[in-house]
Scaffold this motif. Structure first.
Motif, PDB file in Angstrom:
ATOM      1  N   GLY A 203      13.687   0.330  15.028  1.00  0.00           N
ATOM      2  CA  GLY A 203      13.628  -1.126  15.172  1.00  0.00           C
ATOM      3  C   GLY A 203      12.507  -1.780  14.388  1.00  0.00           C
ATOM      4  O   GLY A 203      12.446  -3.009  14.299  1.00  0.00           O
ATOM      5  N   ALA A 204      11.607  -0.991  13.820  1.00  0.00           N
ATOM      6  CA  ALA A 204      10.496  -1.577  13.055  1.00  0.00           C
ATOM      7  C   ALA A 204      10.876  -1.661  11.587  1.00  0.00           C
ATOM      8  O   ALA A 204      11.346  -0.683  10.997  1.00  0.00           O
ATOM      9  N   ILE A 205      10.683  -2.855  11.015  1.00  0.00           N
ATOM     10  CA  ILE A 205      11.025  -3.057   9.606  1.00  0.00           C
ATOM     11  C   ILE A 205       9.796  -2.832   8.739  1.00  0.00           C
ATOM     12  O   ILE A 205       8.721  -3.359   9.033  1.00  0.00           O
ATOM     13  N   GLU A 206       9.983  -2.041   7.717  1.00  0.00           N
ATOM     14  CA  GLU A 206       8.860  -1.756   6.823  1.00  0.00           C
ATOM     15  C   GLU A 206       9.267  -2.047   5.383  1.00  0.00           C
ATOM     16  O   GLU A 206      10.303  -1.572   4.917  1.00  0.00           O
ATOM     17  N   GLU A 207       8.447  -2.830   4.705  1.00  0.00           N
ATOM     18  CA  GLU A 207       8.707  -3.106   3.289  1.00  0.00           C
ATOM     19  C   GLU A 207       7.959  -2.098   2.438  1.00  0.00           C
ATOM     20  O   GLU A 207       6.986  -1.500   2.903  1.00  0.00           O
ATOM     21  N   PRO A 208       8.391  -1.906   1.198  1.00  0.00           N
ATOM     22  CA  PRO A 208       7.663  -0.965   0.340  1.00  0.00           C
ATOM     23  C   PRO A 208       6.207  -1.396   0.196  1.00  0.00           C
ATOM     24  O   PRO A 208       5.926  -2.606   0.169  1.00  0.00           O
ATOM     25  N   PRO A 209       5.275  -0.455   0.124  1.00  0.00           N
ATOM     26  CA  PRO A 209       3.862  -0.828   0.015  1.00  0.00           C
ATOM     27  C   PRO A 209       3.601  -1.521  -1.316  1.00  0.00           C
ATOM     28  O   PRO A 209       4.265  -1.237  -2.309  1.00  0.00           O
ATOM     29  N   PRO A 210       2.628  -2.446  -1.341  1.00  0.00           N
ATOM     30  CA  PRO A 210       2.297  -3.085  -2.618  1.00  0.00           C
ATOM     31  C   PRO A 210       1.680  -2.076  -3.575  1.00  0.00           C
ATOM     32  O   PRO A 210       1.117  -1.063  -3.144  1.00  0.00           O
ATOM     33  N   ALA A 211       1.785  -2.364  -4.863  1.00  0.00           N
ATOM     34  CA  ALA A 211       1.214  -1.450  -5.864  1.00  0.00           C
ATOM     35  C   ALA A 211      -0.315  -1.496  -5.795  1.00  0.00           C
ATOM     36  O   ALA A 211      -0.893  -2.492  -5.356  1.00  0.00           O
ATOM     37  N   ASP A 212      -0.968  -0.395  -6.224  1.00  0.00           N
ATOM     38  CA  ASP A 212      -2.435  -0.337  -6.229  1.00  0.00           C
ATOM     39  C   ASP A 212      -3.026  -1.381  -7.175  1.00  0.00           C
ATOM     40  O   ASP A 212      -4.033  -2.011  -6.885  1.00  0.00           O
ATOM     41  N   ARG A 213      -2.388  -1.503  -8.333  1.00  0.00           N
ATOM     42  CA  ARG A 213      -2.917  -2.378  -9.382  1.00  0.00           C
ATOM     43  C   ARG A 213      -1.784  -3.227  -9.920  1.00  0.00           C
ATOM     44  O   ARG A 213      -0.630  -2.803  -9.907  1.00  0.00           O
ATOM     45  N   PRO A 214      -2.086  -4.422 -10.429  1.00  0.00           N
ATOM     46  CA  PRO A 214      -1.006  -5.229 -11.030  1.00  0.00           C
ATOM     47  C   PRO A 214      -0.542  -4.606 -12.339  1.00  0.00           C
ATOM     48  O   PRO A 214      -1.281  -3.862 -12.990  1.00  0.00           O
ATOM     49  N   LEU A 215       0.693  -4.938 -12.710  1.00  0.00           N
ATOM     50  CA  LEU A 215       1.247  -4.427 -13.960  1.00  0.00           C
ATOM     51  C   LEU A 215       0.763  -5.247 -15.154  1.00  0.00           C
ATOM     52  O   LEU A 215       0.652  -6.478 -15.060  1.00  0.00           O
TER      53      LEU A 215
ATOM     54  N   GLU B  85      -2.087  -1.465 -14.212  1.00  0.00           N
ATOM     55  CA  GLU B  85      -1.076  -0.409 -14.388  1.00  0.00           C
ATOM     56  C   GLU B  85      -0.363  -0.763 -15.698  1.00  0.00           C
ATOM     57  O   GLU B  85       0.443  -1.687 -15.744  1.00  0.00           O
ATOM     58  N   LEU B  86      -0.684  -0.035 -16.761  1.00  0.00           N
ATOM     59  CA  LEU B  86      -0.227  -0.430 -18.090  1.00  0.00           C
ATOM     60  C   LEU B  86       1.142   0.150 -18.423  1.00  0.00           C
ATOM     61  O   LEU B  86       1.427   1.312 -18.128  1.00  0.00           O
ATOM     62  N   ARG B  87       1.981  -0.666 -19.023  1.00  0.00           N
ATOM     63  CA  ARG B  87       3.263  -0.203 -19.596  1.00  0.00           C
ATOM     64  C   ARG B  87       3.346  -0.749 -21.007  1.00  0.00           C
ATOM     65  O   ARG B  87       2.998  -1.919 -21.236  1.00  0.00           O
ATOM     66  N   LEU B  88       3.878   0.073 -21.915  1.00  0.00           N
ATOM     67  CA  LEU B  88       4.044  -0.394 -23.295  1.00  0.00           C
ATOM     68  C   LEU B  88       5.127   0.426 -23.977  1.00  0.00           C
ATOM     69  O   LEU B  88       5.549   1.459 -23.431  1.00  0.00           O
TER      70      LEU B  88
END
Lengths: 678, 326
Positions: B71-83, B21-24
């Motif tokens: 009562g169920a804790i949910e974290e944000p889903p991981p990204a599809d691709r690394p940055l 996942e490109l940023r520039l």
């Protein structure tokens, strides 16, 4: 990740920033580094402007009151009901039995449309907005003296001036990115005169801090003009070439000697003389004012004196000079420009003028338009209690907290036959409405805002509105359609602006294609005009500038034995007006979590009140409890309260005494009593 | 060392898209430069450091920590691709190194490393500063460095990830980085570097009186921009949003320039004035952090000076401090 360039929804400075979003959710703000307004900076509210947008309290569906309770309803049901019931009120009581309150938070296009809806579809001039509560005195006073009721100069002029007279504006808190320019100017050698009895931040940097009595501005300004004329500091060439009625002005200030001014203002005579010399002695001097000038029962007179002072010294029409009323809301300038006013169409064209009415009627495709000016917002409550007004449609305003004399406002609003509120949260006013329409906020729509220096700038939509909420312009168009009017079919705000510009000479050259980088400043009469950073350069809008002599009048309600304190109201840096957005922004609400009242240490000691004690404050209209803030910010005998808080609401106390010409309420002076809570 | 011609940039970055996942740095329509997605605006590698802090990719202004539903804790889903983030100037890389260590120290910050772990960092240096000025090379602290030699980008990998990223680029015969870089760095004595060290020494020697901070504090409008723009500021506030369906806990950048930052529950604030808060902010960077971490935590990126509406960013304050008390 997406970025959308837009305009801050808080004050009238008009800072631009990018809203940063990820998967349809806002995650932050990045200031525009090229904006000529904010130059890469923002204030604390701007940095946090994204934070309320997805709040779970947002309205997501229309609500209709049944059996005393608001229930979710479909758009079809709600829109039909609004139109049916507005028409029913009009059928029973006449066209002018309904009133439309437009919004200085909404876009130019939306203000234009609500004014069109009121006039073309519902046949009434009862349309107004909160400019009535902030700068109606400016619109009236400067229109008379200069011919145009707007800030004469540009924000960039603060970088080019020698002296700034700041009167009735807490600029670093209420227009922070202008306040910061003033602080920078001081570092570069500009001299400040701060005329305000609160010890505001700018006072710490002032060459002169004049702590004159509340409501004595006319005396102070007349006294300064007396000194300027008496000491030969007036700009006779400017007066001769550019103005009229100078002799009357000179005669009216002839007996405002420094000694008489001192007696009326509580200042020393030497302070008045020093202020006059410093202001008049500058090559370039600016006057900055805001609600400390306008919100008086003599607000228009205050503005007239300011205009006279600037003309007397030739400080109009050049860089680094001018009369600079700082407009409060993000789009209060635009709300006025677009004719959300009871006596004016867009571009300050009078409804009383048959040629103007004919022009609008022709473009709008209606046979006629109402000719009698409508009700100002501040007279609506009295009109309703007198049985002349039975229905209100309120878009993006919260009069339950923002209007003076809250008890009276509540009684009137609750007793209306019909109250419709269109807003983004269930405000205190929406909570008592019959029908509530959920609106998109600034981040969720396209449009334009006009800032205090008359700069028309574009909003770009960053995220979708929550649930079924819709942009105000879409809701207004849907209402018009259901009322049987086919003249409001637009596919975008750009089309609405094209129509508004075609009818509004000062906006004649405004077109979306021309606004992309940093907007345009009106007057901008045609599509090739570059805009107008400084007004009145060669001639005033009205031709010659007009000196209006003004007599000093006292405030409507003065302290007495029963109510011995002067209460003056205003805002804090961290909240915006009735707090519907900022009190839902974690860092801002944490900073100022509750209502408070400022009182001087001497008064506190006399009354046995300590810092953070709870106190009971009462006026002839109501009483509240709030927290004492013991501080040298205020002088003895004067109390200050912000009006943001529903609990401990300052406007339960204030006085709906109106300026006879602008109908602005006297928020800045009323009499109250203060006691320590047992 | 590898090489990349300017006209090959787009193709190179596009070739990474399936994996990264490109940023520039990109140029937004009004001329503002930020780190963003390559598809959103033209890339803009030349110029001053971008306006927003590049570390915001890992520590954004607002981020959801978790939601609780029934009562169920949910974290944000991981990204599809690394940055893969390109655009860190050497000073930004120093900032990143500092906060990597900060967030890993003691109680490791899961929210930060959820995005940071596996991300690749691209440094920028060479004659790509404002008006073609030289940005001295970092020579490390990143996976891959792009050095503008006035005609092409010399590309140097410093990690296995970096080697993978640039494996397909052609080799160049240009002098090796090891020869080139120390020479360039030596050519650039940095006045601000000397200034900030001098200011730090004054503070640590207790040579700066309260009156100075009163003067500076009087010019602070509490916009909080200095903190929000600073890549080594790591303070955050936490809020819960409750609705009928769920509770969402998120955190947002906080600011030590705010009264509420240190206010006690009873209402007393040991840092109750702008003067005290400004002193604390600058003292933290120039005196406290050197004791805790062994280095000044201002790496002179200049962002607080750019964003401050009243001219009291850390470099300006250091300059004033040195002028008055040295």
């Amino acid at each position: 990740m997406k970025r959308s360039l837009t305009v801050c929804p808080y004050c009238g400075v008009g800072c631009t920033f990018y809203l940063v979003s990820n998967d349809g959710r806002l995650v932050g703000v990045e200031p525009s580094t090229t904006s000529p307004v904010n130059r890469g900076g923002l204030c604390v509210k701007g940095w946090n402007a994204y934070a309320f947008v997805h709040h779970p309290d947002r309205l997501t569906t229309p609500l209709v009151r049944r059996d005393g309770v608001l229930h979710p309803a479909s758009w079809d049901e709600a829109l039909n009901l609004v139109v049916e019931r507005l028409q029913a009120v009009q059928a029973t009581h006449g066209k002018d039995a309904v009133m439309f309150a437009s919004s200085a938070k909404a876009t130019n296009e939306e203000n234009y449309l609500l004014m069109k809806l009121a006039r073309a579809v519902f046949g009434t001039n009862n349309i107004d907005h909160c400019a009535r509560l902030c700068h109606s005195s400016t619109v009236t006073g400067l229109a008379e003296t200069f011919g145009s009721g707007a800030m004469t100069n540009s924000i960039s002029c603060f970088d080019q001036t020698d002296v700034i007279l700041i009167i009735g504006s807490n600029t670093t808190e209420q227009h922070p990115l202008i306040g910061s320019r003033i602080l920078n100017a001081v570092q570069s050698g500009t001299h400040l005169i701060v005329a305000d009895n609160r010890r505001i931040r700018l006072a710490r940097h002032a060459a002169l801090h004049l702590r004159h009595k509340n409501g004595s501005d006319v005396a102070l300004l007349n006294g300064m003009m007396h000194v300027i004329i008496a000491e030969g500091l007036a700009d006779q060439e400017f007066i001769a070439d550019r103005t009229e009625n100078y002799a009357a002005l000179a005669a009216s200030v002839a007996d405002w000697t420094p000694e008489r001014t001192a007696a009326a203002t509580g200042l020393a005579a030497a302070e008045v003389v020093a202020a006059a010399r410093l202001y008049a002695g500058a090559e370039r001097a600016m006057i900055v004012y805001s609600m400390g000038i306008t919100q008086h029962s003599h607000g228009v007179d205050n503005v007239r004196c300011i205009a006279s002072l600037a003309m007397l010294t030739g400080n109009v029409g050049r860089p680094g000079t001018g009369v600079n009323p700082l407009r409060g809301q993000n789009n209060v300038q635009g709300g006025c420009d677009m004719g959300a006013l009871p006596d004016l169409f867009s571009g300050y064209q009078k409804v009383a003028d048959p040629l103007v009415r004919g022009k609008f009627a022709h473009t709008w495709g209606v046979s006629s338009l109402p000719s009698e000016p409508g009700l100002p917002l501040t007279r609506a409550m009295d009109a309703a209690s007198e049985g002349c007004l039975h229905g209100m449609f309120i878009m993006g305003e919260n009069p339950m907290l923002s209007d003076p004399d809250q008890g009276h406002a509540r009684t009137v609003l609750e007793n209306l036959e019909l109250l419709v509120v269109q807003d983004i949260f269930l405000t205190e006013t929406a909570a008592i409405a019959d029908i509530v329409l959920p609106a998109a906020c600034f981040a969720e729509k396209e449009g334009t805002f006009t800032n205090t220096e008359r700069r028309v700038q574009r909003l770009h939509k960053a995220v979708e509105p929550p649930g079924q909420a819709r942009a105000d312009w879409e809701i207004i168009c849907a209402l018009a359609e259901r009322a049987g009017y086919g003249g409001m079919r637009y596919t975008s705000p750009e089309e609405i602006m094209a129509e508004a510009a075609s009818l509004t000479p000062i906006y004649g050259g405004i077109a979306y294609g021309r606004l992309d980088r940093h907007g345009l400043q009106w007057p901008c009469p045609d599509k090739t005009h570059p805009g107008t950073p400084i007004m009145h350069q060669d001639r005033f809008t009205r031709g010659l500038g007009y000196f209006t002599p003004v007599a000093h009048r006292l405030s409507a309600e003065l302290p007495d034995a029963e109510y011995p304190f002067v209460l003056t109201t205003g805002r804090t840096y961290f909240h915006w007006h009735t707090g519907s957005m900022t009190r839902r922004t974690h860092l801002l609400d944490r900073e100022e979590p509750r209502s408070f009242i400022e009182l001087n240490p001497d008064d506190a000691a006399r009354l046995g009140i300590r810092h953070r004690d709870m106190v009971l404050v009462s006026s002839r209209r109501g009483e509240i409890t709030t927290e004492a803030r013991v501080t040298g910010m205020v002088i003895a005998g004067v109390l200050f309260m912000p009006f943001h808080f529903a609990e401990g609401a300052a406007n339960a106390l204030t006085n709906n005494a109106l300026d006879p010409e602008s109908s602005i309420p006297e928020f800045k002076v009323c009499a109250v009593r203060l006691e320590k809570m047992p | 060392m590898k090489m990349l011609h300017p006209d090959q940039l787009d193709r190179f970055f596009a070739s990474l898209a399936p994996t990264w996942e490109l940023r520039l740095p990109i140029l937004l329509p009004d001329g503002t430069r930020v780190i963003g997605c390559p598809n959103d605006a033209p890339h803009s590698l030349h110029g001053a450091p971008v306006a927003g802090k590049p570390t915001a990719a890992f520590f954004p202004q607002q981020s959801t920590l978790f939601t609780v539903t029934d009562g169920a804790i949910e974290e944000p889903p991981p990204a599809d691709r690394p940055l893969f983030i390109v655009g860190f100037h050497p000073r930004d890389l120093a900032c990143l190194r500092f906060i990597d260590r900060f967030f890993a120290d003691g109680c490791r910050d899961d929210c930060y490393f959820r995005v940071r772990h596996g991300a690749a960092i691209g440094g920028l240096s060479g004659y790509c500063g404002p008006a073609g000025s030289l940005i001295p090379p970092a020579g490390g602290d990143c996976d891959v460095e792009f050095f503008w030699d006035r005609s092409s980008w010399l590309v140097i990998a410093y990690s296995a990830t970096g080697n993978t990223l640039i494996a397909d680029l052609p080799e160049t015969a240009a002098p090796e980085a090891a020869e080139l870089f120390p020479q360039l760095a030596a050519e650039l004595p940095d006045e601000n570097e000397l200034l900030i060290r001098h200011a730090s020494a004054l503070l640590r020697a207790n040579r700066v009186p309260d009156l100075f901070w009163a003067d500076i504090g009087d010019r602070c409008i509490a916009c909080t921009g200095c903190n929000l723009a600073c890549p080594t500021c790591t303070c955050f506030g936490v809020q819960d949003w409750r609705s009928a369906q769920k509770t969402e806990r998120s955190r947002m950048w906080d600011s030590c320039q705010l009264d509420g930052f240190m206010r006690e529950a009873g209402g007393h604030n040991p840092l109750g004035s702008e003067a005290e808060r400004t002193r604390r902010r600058i003292h933290h960077k120039l005196a406290a952090d050197p004791e805790k971490w062994g280095e000044i935590s201002c790496f002179l990126c200049g962002r607080c000076d750019s964003v401050c509406p009243t001219g009291i960013g850390i470099i300006s304050v250091a300059r004033e401090m040195v002028a008055r008390f040295a």
